[in-house]
Design a protein around this motif. Sequence first.
Motif, mmCIF file in Angstrom:
data_model
loop_
_atom_site.group_PDB
_atom_site.id
_atom_site.type_symbol
_atom_site.label_atom_id
_atom_site.label_comp_id
_atom_site.label_asym_id
_atom_site.label_seq_id
_atom_site.Cartn_x
_atom_site.Cartn_y
_atom_site.Cartn_z
ATOM 1 N N TRP A 107 0.844 -1.196 0.000
ATOM 2 C CA TRP A 107 0.000 0.000 0.000
ATOM 3 C C TRP A 107 0.879 1.246 0.000
ATOM 4 O O TRP A 107 1.737 1.411 0.859
ATOM 5 N N ARG A 108 0.660 2.125 -0.955
ATOM 6 C CA ARG A 108 1.485 3.326 -1.123
ATOM 7 C C ARG A 108 0.595 4.556 -1.291
ATOM 8 O O ARG A 108 -0.559 4.460 -1.665
ATOM 9 N N CYS B 275 -6.269 8.676 -3.764
ATOM 10 C CA CYS B 275 -5.986 7.522 -4.632
ATOM 11 C C CYS B 275 -5.658 6.283 -3.808
ATOM 12 O O CYS B 275 -6.039 5.172 -4.175
ATOM 13 N N SER B 276 -4.953 6.474 -2.708
ATOM 14 C CA SER B 276 -4.603 5.342 -1.840
ATOM 15 C C SER B 276 -5.845 4.778 -1.160
ATOM 16 O O SER B 276 -5.981 3.559 -1.023
ATOM 17 N N THR B 277 -6.732 5.665 -0.744
ATOM 18 C CA THR B 277 -7.993 5.212 -0.155
ATOM 19 C C THR B 277 -8.792 4.443 -1.201
ATOM 20 O O THR B 277 -9.345 3.378 -0.912
ATOM 21 N N ASP B 278 -8.832 4.962 -2.426
ATOM 22 C CA ASP B 278 -9.531 4.276 -3.519
ATOM 23 C C ASP B 278 -8.950 2.888 -3.767
ATOM 24 O O ASP B 278 -9.681 1.943 -4.043
ATOM 25 N N SER B 279 -7.628 2.758 -3.662
ATOM 26 C CA SER B 279 -7.011 1.447 -3.899
ATOM 27 C C SER B 279 -7.440 0.447 -2.831
ATOM 28 O O SER B 279 -7.618 -0.736 -3.119
ATOM 29 N N ILE C 39 -10.875 -4.295 -1.375
ATOM 30 C CA ILE C 39 -11.999 -4.917 -0.649
ATOM 31 C C ILE C 39 -13.058 -5.401 -1.642
ATOM 32 O O ILE C 39 -13.611 -6.498 -1.481
ATOM 33 N N LYS C 40 -13.332 -4.627 -2.674
ATOM 34 C CA LYS C 40 -14.299 -5.055 -3.691
ATOM 35 C C LYS C 40 -13.833 -6.331 -4.385
ATOM 36 O O LYS C 40 -14.637 -7.226 -4.654
#
Length: 169
Positions: free
Chosen positions: A47-48, A80-84, A89-90
Amino acid sequence: MNFEYVHLLPSDFAPESRVWIYQSNRLFTLSEALDIESSINEFCEEWRTHGSELKAFGNLFFGQFIILMIDETKVGISGCSTDSSVHFIKELGKRYNVDFFNRMNLAFIVKEKLEVLPLTQLQYAIDNGFITPETLYFNNLVQTKKELENNWIIPVEKSWLQQKMKKAV
């Protein structure tokens, strides 16, 4: 089932570390849980945010809740990191045919067992004494490590559900 969990959280994360809780609509099998934990560990290691490594933690709790945590004291998380993480999870949801995003499923501890109840059945459960003010509820709305430690598993009477209890009286 043992519902102690605070000792499993990283002690070196700041109290204001951000937390996301994803509740599955079903309990995972042991083999699924082991695979999911491996996937979570791999995701957290990679995670970045804008190329910088995040101080991340993730784990599967009670076979049904994925908790992700970021300590932002050194590096803040980007959109963007939150979106990743949401994408991750999806993908897990698709892989295991589960729904992590249905906020209408409420989790409680009833007779030392984790029970998931649709919000539409809550009033029936209250009216018939299955859910009482003292019943423990998983408050998945917590947003920080400190809140997770102190306010994740709380009595219904200390949650937003207390309004539903008053209607039943």
